[in-house]
Scaffold this motif. Structure first.
Motif, PDB file in Angstrom:
ATOM      1  N   ARG A  34       0.832  -1.210   0.000  1.00 27.93           N
ATOM      2  CA  ARG A  34       0.000   0.000   0.000  1.00 27.93           C
ATOM      3  C   ARG A  34       0.865   1.259   0.000  1.00 27.93           C
ATOM      4  O   ARG A  34       0.585   2.213  -0.733  1.00 27.93           O
ATOM      5  CB  ARG A  34      -0.950  -0.015   1.188  1.00 27.93           C
ATOM      6  CG  ARG A  34      -1.995  -1.096   1.071  1.00 27.93           C
ATOM      7  CD  ARG A  34      -2.862  -1.190   2.326  1.00 27.93           C
ATOM      8  NE  ARG A  34      -3.653  -2.397   2.326  1.00 27.93           N
ATOM      9  CZ  ARG A  34      -4.788  -2.555   1.653  1.00 27.93           C
ATOM     10  NH1 ARG A  34      -5.257  -1.588   0.902  1.00 27.93           N
ATOM     11  NH2 ARG A  34      -5.448  -3.692   1.720  1.00 27.93           N
ATOM     12  N   ALA A  35       1.942   1.263   0.789  1.00 29.80           N
ATOM     13  CA  ALA A  35       2.844   2.415   0.828  1.00 29.80           C
ATOM     14  C   ALA A  35       3.536   2.640  -0.513  1.00 29.80           C
ATOM     15  O   ALA A  35       3.882   3.772  -0.859  1.00 29.80           O
ATOM     16  CB  ALA A  35       3.876   2.233   1.937  1.00 29.80           C
ATOM     17  N   ALA A  36       3.714   1.566  -1.272  1.00 29.91           N
ATOM     18  CA  ALA A  36       4.359   1.660  -2.583  1.00 29.91           C
ATOM     19  C   ALA A  36       3.363   2.017  -3.691  1.00 29.91           C
ATOM     20  O   ALA A  36       3.729   2.042  -4.856  1.00 29.91           O
ATOM     21  CB  ALA A  36       5.071   0.349  -2.908  1.00 29.91           C
ATOM     22  N   GLY A  37       2.111   2.282  -3.320  1.00 28.95           N
ATOM     23  CA  GLY A  37       1.142   2.765  -4.289  1.00 28.95           C
ATOM     24  C   GLY A  37       0.177   1.744  -4.850  1.00 28.95           C
ATOM     25  O   GLY A  37      -0.573   2.042  -5.776  1.00 28.95           O
ATOM     26  N   VAL A  54      -3.127  -5.787 -11.222  1.00 25.34           N
ATOM     27  CA  VAL A  54      -2.630  -4.875 -10.191  1.00 25.34           C
ATOM     28  C   VAL A  54      -3.059  -3.457 -10.546  1.00 25.34           C
ATOM     29  O   VAL A  54      -2.807  -2.998 -11.665  1.00 25.34           O
ATOM     30  CB  VAL A  54      -1.090  -4.942 -10.089  1.00 25.34           C
ATOM     31  CG1 VAL A  54      -0.585  -4.071  -8.953  1.00 25.34           C
ATOM     32  CG2 VAL A  54      -0.616  -6.381  -9.933  1.00 25.34           C
ATOM     33  N   LEU A  55      -3.703  -2.783  -9.618  1.00 20.38           N
ATOM     34  CA  LEU A  55      -4.044  -1.377  -9.772  1.00 20.38           C
ATOM     35  C   LEU A  55      -3.068  -0.607  -8.890  1.00 20.38           C
ATOM     36  O   LEU A  55      -3.075  -0.766  -7.659  1.00 20.38           O
ATOM     37  CB  LEU A  55      -5.487  -1.135  -9.336  1.00 20.38           C
ATOM     38  CG  LEU A  55      -6.066   0.239  -9.602  1.00 20.38           C
ATOM     39  CD1 LEU A  55      -6.069   0.544 -11.101  1.00 20.38           C
ATOM     40  CD2 LEU A  55      -7.481   0.325  -9.053  1.00 20.38           C
ATOM     41  N   VAL A  56      -2.199   0.172  -9.535  1.00 20.11           N
ATOM     42  CA  VAL A  56      -1.074   0.775  -8.820  1.00 20.11           C
ATOM     43  C   VAL A  56      -0.785   2.170  -9.378  1.00 20.11           C
ATOM     44  O   VAL A  56      -1.015   2.425 -10.558  1.00 20.11           O
ATOM     45  CB  VAL A  56       0.177  -0.142  -8.926  1.00 20.11           C
ATOM     46  CG1 VAL A  56       0.615  -0.336 -10.364  1.00 20.11           C
ATOM     47  CG2 VAL A  56       1.315   0.337  -8.057  1.00 20.11           C
ATOM     48  N   GLU A  57      -0.300   3.035  -8.512  1.00 19.15           N
ATOM     49  CA  GLU A  57       0.047   4.392  -8.938  1.00 19.15           C
ATOM     50  C   GLU A  57       1.137   4.372 -10.010  1.00 19.15           C
ATOM     51  O   GLU A  57       0.993   4.992 -11.046  1.00 19.15           O
ATOM     52  CB  GLU A  57       0.517   5.222  -7.735  1.00 19.15           C
ATOM     53  CG  GLU A  57      -0.558   5.482  -6.707  1.00 19.15           C
ATOM     54  CD  GLU A  57      -1.664   6.389  -7.200  1.00 19.15           C
ATOM     55  OE1 GLU A  57      -1.417   7.248  -8.069  1.00 19.15           O
ATOM     56  OE2 GLU A  57      -2.798   6.221  -6.722  1.00 19.15           O
ATOM     57  N   GLU A  65      10.709  -0.069  -5.174  1.00 23.40           N
ATOM     58  CA  GLU A  65      10.567   0.128  -3.725  1.00 23.40           C
ATOM     59  C   GLU A  65      10.505  -1.197  -2.970  1.00 23.40           C
ATOM     60  O   GLU A  65      11.007  -1.306  -1.853  1.00 23.40           O
ATOM     61  CB  GLU A  65       9.331   0.963  -3.416  1.00 23.40           C
ATOM     62  CG  GLU A  65       9.496   2.419  -3.773  1.00 23.40           C
ATOM     63  CD  GLU A  65       8.275   3.248  -3.441  1.00 23.40           C
ATOM     64  OE1 GLU A  65       7.433   2.804  -2.621  1.00 23.40           O
ATOM     65  OE2 GLU A  65       8.162   4.354  -3.995  1.00 23.40           O
ATOM     66  N   LEU A  66       9.902  -2.203  -3.572  1.00 28.17           N
ATOM     67  CA  LEU A  66       9.765  -3.487  -2.892  1.00 28.17           C
ATOM     68  C   LEU A  66      11.004  -4.371  -2.996  1.00 28.17           C
ATOM     69  O   LEU A  66      11.160  -5.304  -2.213  1.00 28.17           O
ATOM     70  CB  LEU A  66       8.558  -4.254  -3.439  1.00 28.17           C
ATOM     71  CG  LEU A  66       7.202  -3.679  -3.088  1.00 28.17           C
ATOM     72  CD1 LEU A  66       6.107  -4.485  -3.746  1.00 28.17           C
ATOM     73  CD2 LEU A  66       7.002  -3.617  -1.589  1.00 28.17           C
ATOM     74  N   PRO A  70      12.275  -4.994   3.658  1.00 32.75           N
ATOM     75  CA  PRO A  70      12.369  -6.115   4.610  1.00 32.75           C
ATOM     76  C   PRO A  70      11.114  -6.990   4.679  1.00 32.75           C
ATOM     77  O   PRO A  70      11.216  -8.183   4.983  1.00 32.75           O
ATOM     78  CB  PRO A  70      12.616  -5.448   5.966  1.00 32.75           C
ATOM     79  CG  PRO A  70      12.874  -4.021   5.702  1.00 32.75           C
ATOM     80  CD  PRO A  70      12.525  -3.706   4.281  1.00 32.75           C
ATOM     81  N   ALA A  71       9.947  -6.438   4.402  1.00 27.35           N
ATOM     82  CA  ALA A  71       8.725  -7.253   4.419  1.00 27.35           C
ATOM     83  C   ALA A  71       8.606  -8.099   3.156  1.00 27.35           C
ATOM     84  O   ALA A  71       7.942  -9.133   3.165  1.00 27.35           O
ATOM     85  CB  ALA A  71       7.497  -6.353   4.554  1.00 27.35           C
TER      86      ALA A  71
END
Length: 113
Positions: A34-37, A54-57, A65-66, A70-71
């Motif tokens: 979610r933080a990555a858009g 995938v619906l993503v910014e 970013e991913l 770490p997650a």
């Protein structure tokens, strides 16, 4: 906003483990996505074939970013055990190309990217 279609293939015999893994996606990974858009991520399975929408910014930004998040590292390692091949989160791919879409206007007059 981008809508990205992806395809992956499970290793034979990994169907149940893949489904079980997605029964409880770690909260930390959910938050990282979610933080990555990412607004939504849906996966369908047909035999060993997986189809993702995938619906993503910004898809490439999200992948970058991913990559070292770490997650995501343990999740990616787990998926590598279940999938025939995995990518390296470079973000250089653009997903599967859209060939045709029936739009809300009902015209169906061509590709909408």
């Amino acid at each position: 906003m981008q809508r990205i279609a992806l395809h992956a293939r499970l290793k034979p015999g990994a169907e149940d483990a893949y489904g079980q893994a997605h029964q409880s996606v770690p909260m930390e990974l959910d938050a990282a996505l979610r933080a990555a858009g990412v607004h939504s991520w849906r996966i369908w399975r047909d035999g060993l074939d997986l189809f993702h929408i995938v619906l993503v910014e910004d898809y490439q930004k999200m992948r970058h970013e991913l990559h070292d998040h770490p997650a995501n590292i343990p999740w990616a390692a787990r998926m590598a055990e279940l999938l025939e091949s995995t990518d390296d989160y470079t973000g250089v791919d653009h997903g599967m190309p859209l060939v045709w879409e029936l739009t809300c206007s009902g015209t169906g007059d061509g590709v909408q990217a």
